[in-house]
Every structure is written in C-alpha cells, then in structure tokens.
Design a protein around this motif. Structure first.
Motif, PDB file in Angstrom:
ATOM      1  N   LEU A  75     -18.141  -3.625 -23.911  1.00 34.15           N
ATOM      2  CA  LEU A  75     -18.776  -4.189 -23.497  1.00 34.15           C
ATOM      3  C   LEU A  75     -19.365  -3.902 -22.408  1.00 34.15           C
ATOM      4  N   LEU A  76     -18.636  -2.188 -21.863  1.00 35.97           N
ATOM      5  CA  LEU A  76     -19.273  -2.030 -20.530  1.00 35.97           C
ATOM      6  C   LEU A  76     -20.112  -0.679 -20.556  1.00 35.97           C
ATOM      7  N   THR A  77     -21.529  -0.679 -19.936  1.00 36.12           N
ATOM      8  CA  THR A  77     -21.741   0.647 -19.809  1.00 36.12           C
ATOM      9  C   THR A  77     -21.655   1.514 -19.361  1.00 36.12           C
ATOM     10  N   GLU A  78     -22.531   2.360 -19.232  1.00 35.43           N
ATOM     11  CA  GLU A  78     -21.763   4.003 -18.562  1.00 35.43           C
ATOM     12  C   GLU A  78     -21.187   3.791 -16.569  1.00 35.43           C
ATOM     13  N   ASP A  79     -22.726   3.078 -16.527  1.00 40.81           N
ATOM     14  CA  ASP A  79     -22.970   2.708 -15.138  1.00 40.81           C
ATOM     15  C   ASP A  79     -21.639   1.641 -14.556  1.00 40.81           C
ATOM     16  N   ASP A  80     -21.215   1.062 -16.020  1.00 45.12           N
ATOM     17  CA  ASP A  80     -19.603  -0.123 -15.306  1.00 45.12           C
ATOM     18  C   ASP A  80     -19.079   1.138 -14.980  1.00 45.12           C
ATOM     19  N   LYS A  81     -18.736   1.464 -15.966  1.00 47.91           N
ATOM     20  CA  LYS A  81     -17.203   2.618 -15.928  1.00 47.91           C
ATOM     21  C   LYS A  81     -17.328   3.403 -14.695  1.00 47.91           C
ATOM     22  N   TYR A  82     -19.090   3.472 -14.436  1.00 45.67           N
ATOM     23  CA  TYR A  82     -19.056   4.672 -12.747  1.00 45.67           C
ATOM     24  C   TYR A  82     -18.456   3.902 -11.917  1.00 45.67           C
ATOM     25  N   ALA A  83     -19.145   2.751 -11.907  1.00 46.06           N
ATOM     26  CA  ALA A  83     -18.633   1.383 -10.894  1.00 46.06           C
ATOM     27  C   ALA A  83     -16.875   1.612 -10.959  1.00 46.06           C
ATOM     28  N   ILE A  84     -16.523   1.669 -12.024  1.00 48.58           N
ATOM     29  CA  ILE A  84     -15.179   0.764 -11.967  1.00 48.58           C
ATOM     30  C   ILE A  84     -14.093   2.425 -11.236  1.00 48.58           C
ATOM     31  N   LEU A  85     -15.028   3.688 -11.944  1.00 50.50           N
ATOM     32  CA  LEU A  85     -13.937   4.720 -11.282  1.00 50.50           C
ATOM     33  C   LEU A  85     -14.044   4.555  -9.764  1.00 50.50           C
ATOM     34  N   HIS A  86     -15.480   4.686  -9.003  1.00 48.00           N
ATOM     35  CA  HIS A  86     -15.408   4.449  -7.635  1.00 48.00           C
ATOM     36  C   HIS A  86     -14.339   3.157  -7.304  1.00 48.00           C
ATOM     37  N   TYR A  87     -13.915   1.727  -7.515  1.00 46.86           N
ATOM     38  CA  TYR A  87     -13.659   1.141  -7.307  1.00 46.86           C
ATOM     39  C   TYR A  87     -11.932   1.681  -7.118  1.00 46.86           C
ATOM     40  N   ILE A  88     -11.953   2.333  -8.504  1.00 46.52           N
ATOM     41  CA  ILE A  88     -10.297   2.716  -8.551  1.00 46.52           C
ATOM     42  C   ILE A  88     -10.005   3.870  -7.224  1.00 46.52           C
ATOM     43  N   LEU A  89     -10.503   4.899  -7.542  1.00 49.42           N
ATOM     44  CA  LEU A  89     -10.861   6.104  -6.090  1.00 49.42           C
ATOM     45  C   LEU A  89     -10.801   5.054  -4.765  1.00 49.42           C
ATOM     46  N   ASP A  90     -11.254   4.300  -4.252  1.00 47.64           N
ATOM     47  CA  ASP A  90     -11.034   3.319  -3.020  1.00 47.64           C
ATOM     48  C   ASP A  90     -10.208   2.603  -3.180  1.00 47.64           C
ATOM     49  N   ASN A  91      -9.058   2.165  -4.346  1.00 45.87           N
ATOM     50  CA  ASN A  91      -8.280   1.664  -3.820  1.00 45.87           C
ATOM     51  C   ASN A  91      -6.670   2.025  -4.177  1.00 45.87           C
ATOM     52  N   LEU A  92      -6.825   3.655  -4.888  1.00 43.77           N
ATOM     53  CA  LEU A  92      -5.377   4.500  -5.009  1.00 43.77           C
ATOM     54  C   LEU A  92      -4.108   3.841  -3.908  1.00 43.77           C
ATOM     55  N   GLU A  93      -4.544   3.984  -2.818  1.00 42.75           N
ATOM     56  CA  GLU A  93      -3.920   4.557  -1.764  1.00 42.75           C
ATOM     57  C   GLU A  93      -3.135   2.773  -1.220  1.00 42.75           C
ATOM     58  N   ASN A  94      -4.598   1.551  -1.992  1.00 32.27           N
ATOM     59  CA  ASN A  94      -3.865   0.610  -1.716  1.00 32.27           C
ATOM     60  C   ASN A  94      -2.771   0.519  -2.712  1.00 32.27           C
ATOM     61  N   TRP A  95      -3.047   0.745  -3.854  1.00 30.69           N
ATOM     62  CA  TRP A  95      -2.579  -0.221  -5.258  1.00 30.69           C
ATOM     63  C   TRP A  95      -0.860   0.733  -5.393  1.00 30.69           C
ATOM     64  N   PRO A 107       1.047  -1.163   0.152  1.00 35.70           N
ATOM     65  CA  PRO A 107      -0.029  -0.040  -0.556  1.00 35.70           C
ATOM     66  C   PRO A 107       1.319   1.306  -0.166  1.00 35.70           C
ATOM     67  N   ASN A 108       0.017   2.105  -0.038  1.00 36.71           N
ATOM     68  CA  ASN A 108       0.716   3.507   0.175  1.00 36.71           C
ATOM     69  C   ASN A 108       1.605   4.121   1.005  1.00 36.71           C
TER      70      ASN A 108
END
Length: 403
Positions: free
Chosen positions: A278-298, A78-79
C-alpha cells in the motif's frame, strides 16, 4: 539482416534498462533528499533523518495520518521522565499518580528481554493479588481489537485489565477510560536479529519463525526477511490480520516464504506484506518521522536490554511497582548461540566466546547493504531511543538527589 535486428533490439533493451535504473536511482535520491536520510561515517549506526527545510513536521504528520489513520494513538500518558511536566502532570511519585494507578501496557519487541518482563509482570500481579496480565499476540489480535472497536462504537464504557503484554498491544490505550501508558524495552536491531535467527532454529513453531526456515537460510537472508520489526509494530493495523485479506496476501507472498507465512497467526508478516503493497517509500519515511516525533508522547518508559538493571529501576520508579525488586538479575535467554559457535570453530579450529561470535556476526551483517536497508528504520528508531533513555536516566538521578 537477422543479426542486425537482434543487435538493434538488444541495444534498445539495454537503453530501456539503463533508463529504468537511472529513474530508480533518482527516485531513491529524491526520497533521501526529502527526508534527509544519511549514513553515519561509523559502520555500526545510522543517523536519524533530518527534515528538508521546505517541509514541516505538521504537514508530514497531517499527510501521513490522513493516509494511514491507524497509526494515530490516543489516551496515552507521555514519557514519565521527560514529558509529564509538559502535559501538566504533577511531579507525583505516589501510588495515586496516573502512571501507578492507570492501565499498564507492555509492547514486546521480540528477542529484547520481553520474556523476562512478561514473567516479571505476572509475579507483580500475583503479589498485588490482581488478575494476571492479558496477552495480545498474533493469534488473537484481530478479534481482540474488533470486539473493543464494536463496544467503543456502541458507547460502552470499557473497563480494561491492569496489565497487558505482547507484540500486538500498541493500541490498547485507544480504548481506555482511565489513564493508560505503554512501555517497551529495545535492543540493538542487529543483535536482535541475530538472537531471532538462533532462537528460530530451535523454536521454529513460534509466529516470528514461520515465514522462513532459519535452519535453511543464511543469517543475512534471515535479517532481510525479518526487516524493521519494531517499526512495523508501531505502524501496525490489526485489521490486516483478518481473513478478509487472504486473497490479496496470497498474491503478495515472496519467493522462499513457507506455506505458513500468511497464516492467520502470522499477523506481523501479513502487516509487512500489505503495508509494503500500500505504501510508497515516501510514505514509510513519513511514518518514520511521525514515530520519531512521538516516541516520548507514546511511551512512559523506554528501556534498553543492554541497560537491564537501570531499565528495571526506571520502571519501578515510574509505576511505583516492584520491577527491580522482583526481577533484578533475571534474564531469560533461550539459545546460547551454540550452533553458530560450532560453525566458527569448524572453520577456525578455535574457541570463541558468545560475545565474540555475536560481534563477528554483527560485522558480517553491517557489511551487507541489503541487510542495512532492511533494518534501517529500526536502526534509526533505536538511535533515538538511546537518546531518550539517557534523558530518562538523567531525570531519574535528579529524583534520587531530591529524595
């Protein structure tokens, strides 16, 4: 009679178009409501989205990682400054710390100081008398990860190089058998796309330059075609780079794309087209949230181009490697915006500095809703990255007061 029929048909078509427009607008509003996307009052930033209270991070993460399992990262430290304590890692700044002793992977966000960082890593490797960093880029990414996956599936204990760098490194640590960490350096996405535009007018054979001809499109068109580059790097699937997908990709190319757009070496754009398919706009926003929540873990360290010297200090402290000692004051820049500057002078009969040219272009891009729509995910990630950077600096300053 014929005129009445034509008029009737025209009214029906108008009604259908109106219904489709309303449906599209309602769908977009539903996505915005669900993920809390909103534009800030200022004209130069986008606020990070807020979760709708009816949803939980866990449910969003579970749903999107089930649909897109390739976005899950493993074996990452992590960070260094903000998260290592929460992960049970001692406050250890010695050469034996897992950060200093493990694999070090640089994710190169194009036109953000990455060429300088890669040169710095090569110099550090030479000083340490260890093998030079391994480059993972558009042309070799699919084969590289396919080989590692086969070796991993066979139960082989994989020994990685000390250093990796390139635009397609964001899964190297998945295969690590010892501590492994990523770091990256980000730049204001609007400035980054301006730099990319000017760079690709000169270096048009580079992979990121072979989708559109930068010399034949406006900077606004270029920005839309490039899209959210870093978001794509974090949601990247190397399998999409394989020739197996060529037939599908030929159907997905966009009007105006060059013949080289979906070539084997255009891995980044192949990912763009398939993910959009493959992905809907919903999916992309979900990935965005996943990224934002994991930046410090990655990412062990997130640097900023505009805070170059501080970024080098952060890297040197985290890895106990001479980043600042080796690369302070060095910044490779391929193109001084001379061509765009000439255009401004021809119109205004005046002289403008590089900074003035960039600021003028930034205003132009920020005023284009299509550009902001294309860059929105990177803009949101960048705002979060700046917050993390500030926290890193605060923690770094505290270590100095202790030592």
């Amino acid at each position: 009679m014929v005129r009445r029929k034509i008029g009737h048909i025209f009214r029906i078509l108008t009604l259908v178009i109106l219904i489709l427009t309303i449906h599209s607008t309602l769908k977009r509003l539903l996505v915005m409501k669900r993920y809390g996307y909103r534009r800030q009052e200022t004209s130069t930033s986008i606020a990070a989205p807020q979760l709708n209270s009816s949803l939980t991070r866990q449910s969003i993460h579970r749903d999107i990682t089930t649909k897109c399992p390739w976005i899950v990262r493993k074996n990452t430290l992590p960070n260094f400054y903000t998260r290592r304590g929460a992960f049970g890692i001692d406050d250890n700044f010695s050469p034996s710390s897992p950060y200093a002793n493990g694999n070090v992977v640089f994710l190169h966000n194009q036109k953000s100081g990455g060429t300088t960082i890669k040169g710095c890593l090569r110099q550090i490797a030479a000083k340490l008398n260890i093998p030079q960093p391994t480059l993972i880029w558009n042309a070799n990414a699919a084969e590289f990860y396919l080989i590692l996956s086969k070796r991993n599936d066979s139960g082989e204990n994989i020994t990685l190089s000390k250093f990796y760098y390139g635009g397609h490194t964001f899964r190297v640590c998945d295969f690590a058998s010892k501590p492994c960490s990523y770091f990256t350096v980000l730049r204001d996405p609007v400035e980054r796309v301006i730099s990319s535009y000017e760079f690709c007018k000169v270096r048009y054979m580079e992979p990121q330059c072979r989708v559109r001809n930068a010399s034949e499109v406006s900077i606004n068109e270029w920005a839309v075609s490039q899209g959210s580059f870093f978001f794509r790097q974090l949601s990247y699937n190397p399998l999409f780079c394989m020739r197996f997908f060529d037939d599908l990709l030929r159907k997905l190319v966009k009007p105006g794309d060059l013949p080289t757009a979906i070539g084997h070496s255009q891995c980044w754009y192949r990912n763009e087209l398939i993910i959009n398919h493959l992905l809907t706009e919903d999916d992309k926003y979900a990935i965005l949230h996943y990224i934002l929540d994991n930046l410090e873990n990655w990412f062990a360290v997130i640097g900023l181009t505009e805070e170059w010297e501080t970024t080098l200090h952060l890297l040197q402290k985290a890895y106990n490697l001479p980043f600042h000692s080796t690369c302070s004051g060095k910044m490779t820049n391929y193109h001084p915006y001379t061509e765009e500057g000439e255009r401004h002078r021809s119109v205004t009969s005046g002289h403008f500095s590089r900074r003035e040219i960039v600021e003028s272009l930034k205003k132009r891009l920020w005023s284009d809703k299509d550009v902001i729509q294309a860059l929105k995910f990177d803009l949101i990630i960048y705002e979060r990255a700046k917050e993390i950077f500030s926290s890193q600096v605060q923690a770094y300053n505290q270590t100095l007061s202790v030592t």
